[in-house]
Write a protein that holds these residues in place. Structure first.
Motif, PDB file in Angstrom:
ATOM      1  N   ASP A  76      15.939  58.451  21.691  1.00  0.00           N
ATOM      2  CA  ASP A  76      14.662  58.684  21.011  1.00  0.00           C
ATOM      3  C   ASP A  76      14.817  59.056  19.536  1.00  0.00           C
ATOM      4  O   ASP A  76      13.864  58.927  18.774  1.00  0.00           O
ATOM      5  CB  ASP A  76      13.880  59.793  21.716  1.00  0.00           C
ATOM      6  CG  ASP A  76      13.590  59.452  23.168  1.00  0.00           C
ATOM      7  OD1 ASP A  76      13.603  58.254  23.505  1.00  0.00           O
ATOM      8  OD2 ASP A  76      13.361  60.377  23.958  1.00  0.00           O
ATOM      9  N   ILE A  77      15.975  59.534  19.150  1.00  0.00           N
ATOM     10  CA  ILE A  77      16.155  59.900  17.743  1.00  0.00           C
ATOM     11  C   ILE A  77      16.472  58.649  16.925  1.00  0.00           C
ATOM     12  O   ILE A  77      16.926  57.641  17.458  1.00  0.00           O
ATOM     13  CB  ILE A  77      17.249  60.977  17.563  1.00  0.00           C
ATOM     14  CG1 ILE A  77      18.637  60.446  17.917  1.00  0.00           C
ATOM     15  CG2 ILE A  77      16.930  62.212  18.382  1.00  0.00           C
ATOM     16  CD1 ILE A  77      19.756  61.396  17.591  1.00  0.00           C
ATOM     17  N   SER A  78      16.236  58.712  15.638  1.00  0.00           N
ATOM     18  CA  SER A  78      16.501  57.565  14.763  1.00  0.00           C
ATOM     19  C   SER A  78      17.984  57.535  14.380  1.00  0.00           C
ATOM     20  O   SER A  78      18.675  58.553  14.493  1.00  0.00           O
ATOM     21  CB  SER A  78      15.642  57.667  13.505  1.00  0.00           C
ATOM     22  OG  SER A  78      16.076  58.752  12.714  1.00  0.00           O
ATOM     23  N   PRO A  79      18.472  56.374  13.916  1.00  0.00           N
ATOM     24  CA  PRO A  79      19.863  56.324  13.440  1.00  0.00           C
ATOM     25  C   PRO A  79      20.125  57.317  12.311  1.00  0.00           C
ATOM     26  O   PRO A  79      21.210  57.879  12.221  1.00  0.00           O
ATOM     27  CB  PRO A  79      20.027  54.881  12.965  1.00  0.00           C
ATOM     28  CG  PRO A  79      19.032  54.113  13.756  1.00  0.00           C
ATOM     29  CD  PRO A  79      17.867  55.049  13.951  1.00  0.00           C
ATOM     30  N   HIS A  80      19.118  57.546  11.474  1.00  0.00           N
ATOM     31  CA  HIS A  80      19.271  58.514  10.383  1.00  0.00           C
ATOM     32  C   HIS A  80      19.479  59.928  10.945  1.00  0.00           C
ATOM     33  O   HIS A  80      20.303  60.695  10.428  1.00  0.00           O
ATOM     34  CB  HIS A  80      18.055  58.472   9.464  1.00  0.00           C
ATOM     35  CG  HIS A  80      18.112  59.464   8.345  1.00  0.00           C
ATOM     36  ND1 HIS A  80      19.017  59.349   7.310  1.00  0.00           N
ATOM     37  CD2 HIS A  80      17.411  60.608   8.123  1.00  0.00           C
ATOM     38  CE1 HIS A  80      18.861  60.388   6.488  1.00  0.00           C
ATOM     39  NE2 HIS A  80      17.889  61.157   6.962  1.00  0.00           N
ATOM     40  N   GLN A  81      18.744  60.281  12.002  1.00  0.00           N
ATOM     41  CA  GLN A  81      18.916  61.600  12.621  1.00  0.00           C
ATOM     42  C   GLN A  81      20.293  61.715  13.273  1.00  0.00           C
ATOM     43  O   GLN A  81      20.893  62.791  13.259  1.00  0.00           O
ATOM     44  CB  GLN A  81      17.829  61.846  13.657  1.00  0.00           C
ATOM     45  CG  GLN A  81      16.467  62.097  13.052  1.00  0.00           C
ATOM     46  CD  GLN A  81      15.391  62.164  14.109  1.00  0.00           C
ATOM     47  OE1 GLN A  81      15.294  61.291  14.968  1.00  0.00           O
ATOM     48  NE2 GLN A  81      14.588  63.216  14.054  1.00  0.00           N
ATOM     49  N   ALA A  82      20.799  60.618  13.836  1.00  0.00           N
ATOM     50  CA  ALA A  82      22.142  60.639  14.424  1.00  0.00           C
ATOM     51  C   ALA A  82      23.197  60.861  13.337  1.00  0.00           C
ATOM     52  O   ALA A  82      24.149  61.621  13.527  1.00  0.00           O
ATOM     53  CB  ALA A  82      22.414  59.343  15.182  1.00  0.00           C
ATOM     54  N   GLU A  83      23.006  60.209  12.190  1.00  0.00           N
ATOM     55  CA  GLU A  83      23.923  60.409  11.062  1.00  0.00           C
ATOM     56  C   GLU A  83      23.834  61.847  10.551  1.00  0.00           C
ATOM     57  O   GLU A  83      24.850  62.454  10.196  1.00  0.00           O
ATOM     58  CB  GLU A  83      23.593  59.431   9.930  1.00  0.00           C
ATOM     59  CG  GLU A  83      23.849  57.985  10.255  1.00  0.00           C
ATOM     60  CD  GLU A  83      25.310  57.597  10.125  1.00  0.00           C
ATOM     61  OE1 GLU A  83      26.108  58.401   9.609  1.00  0.00           O
ATOM     62  OE2 GLU A  83      25.634  56.482  10.555  1.00  0.00           O
ATOM     63  N   THR A  84      22.640  62.414  10.521  1.00  0.00           N
ATOM     64  CA  THR A  84      22.453  63.795  10.098  1.00  0.00           C
ATOM     65  C   THR A  84      23.168  64.753  11.041  1.00  0.00           C
ATOM     66  O   THR A  84      23.780  65.734  10.600  1.00  0.00           O
ATOM     67  CB  THR A  84      20.951  64.134  10.032  1.00  0.00           C
ATOM     68  OG1 THR A  84      20.309  63.208   9.156  1.00  0.00           O
ATOM     69  CG2 THR A  84      20.722  65.548   9.536  1.00  0.00           C
ATOM     70  N   LEU A  85      23.114  64.476  12.337  1.00  0.00           N
ATOM     71  CA  LEU A  85      23.835  65.289  13.315  1.00  0.00           C
ATOM     72  C   LEU A  85      25.336  65.259  13.045  1.00  0.00           C
ATOM     73  O   LEU A  85      26.009  66.296  13.093  1.00  0.00           O
ATOM     74  CB  LEU A  85      23.536  64.789  14.731  1.00  0.00           C
ATOM     75  CG  LEU A  85      24.186  65.528  15.883  1.00  0.00           C
ATOM     76  CD1 LEU A  85      23.739  66.986  15.928  1.00  0.00           C
ATOM     77  CD2 LEU A  85      23.873  64.838  17.198  1.00  0.00           C
ATOM     78  N   ASN A  86      25.864  64.081  12.705  1.00  0.00           N
ATOM     79  CA  ASN A  86      27.283  63.969  12.355  1.00  0.00           C
ATOM     80  C   ASN A  86      27.620  64.788  11.112  1.00  0.00           C
ATOM     81  O   ASN A  86      28.661  65.448  11.057  1.00  0.00           O
ATOM     82  CB  ASN A  86      27.670  62.506  12.133  1.00  0.00           C
ATOM     83  CG  ASN A  86      27.662  61.700  13.406  1.00  0.00           C
ATOM     84  OD1 ASN A  86      27.766  62.247  14.501  1.00  0.00           O
ATOM     85  ND2 ASN A  86      27.517  60.401  13.274  1.00  0.00           N
ATOM     86  N   GLU A  87      26.748  64.742  10.120  1.00  0.00           N
ATOM     87  CA  GLU A  87      26.980  65.515   8.893  1.00  0.00           C
ATOM     88  C   GLU A  87      26.921  67.019   9.166  1.00  0.00           C
ATOM     89  O   GLU A  87      27.683  67.787   8.573  1.00  0.00           O
ATOM     90  CB  GLU A  87      25.976  65.123   7.807  1.00  0.00           C
ATOM     91  CG  GLU A  87      26.181  63.722   7.268  1.00  0.00           C
ATOM     92  CD  GLU A  87      27.560  63.512   6.676  1.00  0.00           C
ATOM     93  OE1 GLU A  87      28.062  64.420   5.972  1.00  0.00           O
ATOM     94  OE2 GLU A  87      28.140  62.449   6.940  1.00  0.00           O
ATOM     95  N   GLU A  88      26.032  67.447  10.062  1.00  0.00           N
ATOM     96  CA  GLU A  88      25.973  68.869  10.423  1.00  0.00           C
ATOM     97  C   GLU A  88      27.265  69.305  11.105  1.00  0.00           C
ATOM     98  O   GLU A  88      27.769  70.407  10.848  1.00  0.00           O
ATOM     99  CB  GLU A  88      24.783  69.119  11.346  1.00  0.00           C
ATOM    100  CG  GLU A  88      23.441  69.021  10.668  1.00  0.00           C
ATOM    101  CD  GLU A  88      22.278  69.080  11.641  1.00  0.00           C
ATOM    102  OE1 GLU A  88      22.515  69.235  12.867  1.00  0.00           O
ATOM    103  OE2 GLU A  88      21.131  68.964  11.181  1.00  0.00           O
ATOM    104  N   LEU A  89      27.816  68.440  11.959  1.00  0.00           N
ATOM    105  CA  LEU A  89      29.093  68.765  12.607  1.00  0.00           C
ATOM    106  C   LEU A  89      30.215  68.846  11.582  1.00  0.00           C
ATOM    107  O   LEU A  89      31.078  69.723  11.664  1.00  0.00           O
ATOM    108  CB  LEU A  89      29.427  67.723  13.678  1.00  0.00           C
ATOM    109  CG  LEU A  89      28.522  67.705  14.901  1.00  0.00           C
ATOM    110  CD1 LEU A  89      28.915  66.573  15.831  1.00  0.00           C
ATOM    111  CD2 LEU A  89      28.569  69.035  15.623  1.00  0.00           C
ATOM    112  N   LYS A  90      30.198  67.939  10.611  1.00  0.00           N
ATOM    113  CA  LYS A  90      31.210  67.953   9.555  1.00  0.00           C
ATOM    114  C   LYS A  90      31.134  69.253   8.762  1.00  0.00           C
ATOM    115  O   LYS A  90      32.157  69.893   8.502  1.00  0.00           O
ATOM    116  CB  LYS A  90      31.017  66.755   8.624  1.00  0.00           C
ATOM    117  CG  LYS A  90      32.001  66.691   7.499  1.00  0.00           C
ATOM    118  CD  LYS A  90      31.779  65.477   6.634  1.00  0.00           C
ATOM    119  CE  LYS A  90      32.797  65.457   5.509  1.00  0.00           C
ATOM    120  NZ  LYS A  90      32.608  64.301   4.630  1.00  0.00           N
ATOM    121  N   THR A  91      29.930  69.662   8.408  1.00  0.00           N
ATOM    122  CA  THR A  91      29.734  70.906   7.659  1.00  0.00           C
ATOM    123  C   THR A  91      30.221  72.103   8.466  1.00  0.00           C
ATOM    124  O   THR A  91      30.896  72.996   7.934  1.00  0.00           O
ATOM    125  CB  THR A  91      28.251  71.084   7.301  1.00  0.00           C
ATOM    126  OG1 THR A  91      27.811  69.934   6.588  1.00  0.00           O
ATOM    127  CG2 THR A  91      28.033  72.316   6.461  1.00  0.00           C
TER     128      THR A  91
END
Length: 120
Positions: free
Chosen positions: A13-28
């Motif tokens: 249900d989430i957008s690809p942009h939200q999935a990328e944001t989740l990855n960036e949050e994990l990186k941070t």
């Protein structure tokens, strides 16, 4: 520090942009706890073999991580709380593989093959 490979499946249900944001949050998060992310690969929306929490598809991501065990444990704790995450798996590896994963390498190979077949 130890090396890890981490695969994450997020809700369809989430957008690809939200999935990328989740990855960036994990990186941070990992970098704030003294670790380093070698690579992040977003594999896209893919079919699941079986339903997980009523989802037939999921956004897949792969992370290559060089971090202390405490940072990985905190990342897994936060992912278990996140409602957008269906499943995750973290494996300890001997060395980080910074090349393209077989999933993305096959996708690029298929894309090149399609463009070679198109007449000019």
């Amino acid at each position: 520090m130890a090396y890890y490979e981490h695969v994450l499946i997020a809700r369809q249900d989430i957008s690809p942009h939200q999935a990328e944001t989740l990855n960036e949050e994990l990186k941070t998060l990992i970098e704030s706890l003294g670790g380093h992310i070698g690579k992040i690969e977003y594999w896209g929306l893919r079919n699941l073999s079986y339903r997980i929490k009523k989802n037939r598809k999921g956004h897949y991501s792969l992370l290559a991580i060089d971090a202390p065990p405490s940072a990985v444990k905190e990342m897994e704790r936060q992912l278990s709380i996140n409602e957008d995450v269906l499943r995750f798996l973290t494996l300890k590896v001997d060395a980080l593989d910074l090349e393209l994963s077989p999933v993305l390498a096959r996708r690029d190979r298929d894309r090149e093959r399609r463009f070679e077949d198109v007449p000019v």
